[in-house]
Design a protein around this motif. Structure first.
Motif, short mmCIF file in Angstrom:
data_model
loop_
_atom_site.label_atom_id
_atom_site.label_comp_id
_atom_site.label_asym_id
_atom_site.label_seq_id
_atom_site.Cartn_x
_atom_site.Cartn_y
_atom_site.Cartn_z
N LEU A 1 3.07 16.39 -1.64
CA LEU A 1 1.83 16.30 -2.13
C LEU A 1 2.08 18.40 -2.43
CD1 LEU A 1 0.39 14.65 0.91
CD2 LEU A 1 0.31 14.22 -1.29
N PRO A 2 0.20 18.36 -3.32
CA PRO A 2 0.01 19.45 -3.84
C PRO A 2 0.22 20.06 -2.25
CG PRO A 2 -1.05 18.50 -4.81
CD PRO A 2 -0.28 16.97 -3.66
N ARG A 3 0.07 21.62 -1.96
CA ARG A 3 -0.61 22.19 -0.66
C ARG A 3 -1.75 21.88 -0.37
NH1 ARG A 3 2.32 25.48 2.19
NH2 ARG A 3 4.27 25.68 1.28
N GLU A 4 -2.59 21.53 -1.26
CA GLU A 4 -3.87 22.02 -0.43
C GLU A 4 -4.44 20.56 -0.11
OE1 GLU A 4 -3.65 21.42 -5.30
OE2 GLU A 4 -3.43 22.67 -4.16
N ARG A 5 -3.95 19.81 -0.40
CA ARG A 5 -3.52 18.27 0.55
C ARG A 5 -3.43 18.55 1.68
NH1 ARG A 5 -3.11 14.10 -4.19
NH2 ARG A 5 -2.13 13.41 -3.00
N VAL A 6 -2.89 19.61 1.92
CA VAL A 6 -2.16 20.06 3.44
C VAL A 6 -2.69 20.90 4.49
CG1 VAL A 6 0.22 19.63 5.00
CG2 VAL A 6 -0.02 18.60 2.90
N THR A 7 -3.31 20.11 5.98
CA THR A 7 -3.68 21.25 6.29
C THR A 7 -3.10 21.38 7.13
OG1 THR A 7 -5.45 20.27 7.14
CG2 THR A 7 -6.30 21.46 5.50
N ASP B 1 0.88 -1.26 -0.08
CA ASP B 1 0.10 0.16 0.10
C ASP B 1 1.09 1.02 0.01
OD1 ASP B 1 -2.45 0.88 -0.08
OD2 ASP B 1 -3.03 1.41 2.11
N GLN B 2 1.24 1.93 -1.12
CA GLN B 2 1.93 3.36 -0.61
C GLN B 2 1.08 4.15 -1.49
OE1 GLN B 2 5.69 2.78 -0.94
NE2 GLN B 2 5.17 0.82 0.18
N PRO B 3 1.80 5.24 -0.99
CA PRO B 3 0.91 6.63 -1.07
C PRO B 3 1.40 7.43 -2.54
CG PRO B 3 3.16 6.98 -0.05
CD PRO B 3 2.83 5.32 -0.01
N THR C 1 -5.87 1.31 -0.15
CA THR C 1 -6.66 1.90 1.42
C THR C 1 -7.44 2.98 0.05
OG1 THR C 1 -5.05 2.71 2.50
CG2 THR C 1 -6.03 0.60 2.44
N GLY C 2 -6.57 3.15 -1.02
CA GLY C 2 -7.73 4.79 -1.33
C GLY C 2 -7.29 5.90 -0.06
N TRP C 3 -7.95 6.42 -0.55
CA TRP C 3 -8.10 8.19 0.63
C TRP C 3 -8.22 8.05 2.10
CZ3 TRP C 3 -6.32 11.95 -2.03
CH2 TRP C 3 -6.39 12.51 -3.47
N GLN C 4 -6.85 8.74 2.26
CA GLN C 4 -6.76 8.54 3.41
C GLN C 4 -6.66 10.33 4.68
OE1 GLN C 4 -7.25 5.63 5.92
NE2 GLN C 4 -7.54 4.79 3.72
N ARG C 5 -7.15 10.31 5.57
CA ARG C 5 -6.94 11.53 6.26
C ARG C 5 -6.01 11.08 7.52
NH1 ARG C 5 -9.35 14.82 9.89
NH2 ARG C 5 -8.65 17.05 9.84
N LEU C 6 -4.79 11.54 7.73
CA LEU C 6 -3.74 11.19 8.63
C LEU C 6 -2.70 11.84 8.85
CD1 LEU C 6 -1.92 8.16 6.12
CD2 LEU C 6 -3.92 8.18 7.90
N PRO C 7 -2.46 12.17 10.49
CA PRO C 7 -1.88 12.58 10.92
C PRO C 7 -0.34 13.18 9.89
CG PRO C 7 -1.77 11.50 12.19
CD PRO C 7 -3.02 11.11 11.75
N GLY C 8 0.37 14.43 10.09
CA GLY C 8 2.35 13.75 9.55
C GLY C 8 3.02 15.49 10.52
N PHE C 9 3.92 15.42 9.78
CA PHE C 9 5.22 16.56 9.83
C PHE C 9 5.40 16.90 8.63
CE2 PHE C 9 4.16 14.21 14.02
CZ PHE C 9 3.84 15.05 14.94
N TRP D 1 -2.35 18.15 9.12
CA TRP D 1 -3.40 17.05 8.41
C TRP D 1 -2.90 16.43 6.87
CZ3 TRP D 1 -5.60 13.47 12.11
CH2 TRP D 1 -5.93 13.68 13.27
N VAL D 2 -2.88 15.44 5.98
CA VAL D 2 -2.74 15.52 4.95
C VAL D 2 -3.74 13.92 4.62
CG1 VAL D 2 -0.99 14.29 4.01
CG2 VAL D 2 -0.43 15.71 6.46
N ARG D 3 -3.81 14.90 3.53
CA ARG D 3 -5.12 14.12 2.25
C ARG D 3 -4.28 13.43 1.61
NH1 ARG D 3 -9.68 12.03 1.70
NH2 ARG D 3 -10.82 12.66 -0.44
N VAL D 4 -4.15 11.92 1.26
CA VAL D 4 -3.14 10.98 0.71
C VAL D 4 -4.18 9.98 -0.17
CG1 VAL D 4 -2.41 9.50 2.48
CG2 VAL D 4 -1.02 10.44 -0.01
N GLU D 5 -2.97 9.41 -0.86
CA GLU D 5 -4.75 8.67 -2.05
C GLU D 5 -3.56 7.31 -1.74
OE1 GLU D 5 -7.32 6.76 -5.42
OE2 GLU D 5 -5.66 8.70 -5.84
#
Length: 91
Positions: free
Chosen positions: A77-83, A17-19, A45-53, A37-41
């Motif tokens: 990742l594109p900046r719009e997928r990171v909050t 399962d690779q991003p 497992t498809g799209w996931q919202r995960l904590p990151g740094f 918070w990162v939104r990554v596919e």
């Protein structure tokens, strides 16, 4: 009586399962390793919202470190997928 013979531990294969990220850049701005918070596919497992740094950033993309299913990943990742996110204060 059979004697135990030591053998080195076996490690699992790399995760299937690779991003899915985007191309990175050679140079980036200095960052403060903010929690996000990162939104990554992922491939399985498809799209996931995960904590990151944040590890690096430019105007339109962010290099983040995250953990998914026990494996650490680093991906652009594109900046719009990171909050931003807030960590709870220590007591």
């Amino acid at each position: 009586m059979t004697q135990y013979q030591w053998s080195p531990p076996t490690h699992p294969d790399p995760p299937e399962d690779q991003p899915a990220g985007i191309d990175g850049v050679e140079w980036s701005q200095a960052v403060d390793h903010a929690p996000v918070w990162v939104r990554v596919e992922f491939s399985r497992t498809g799209w996931q919202r995960l904590p990151g740094f944040v590890e690096a950033a430019t105007d339109d993309r962010v290099y983040v470190q995250l953990v998914h299913m026990g494996f650490a990943h680093r991906v652009w990742l594109p900046r719009e997928r990171v909050t931003g996110r807030q960590l709870k204060p220590r007591r």
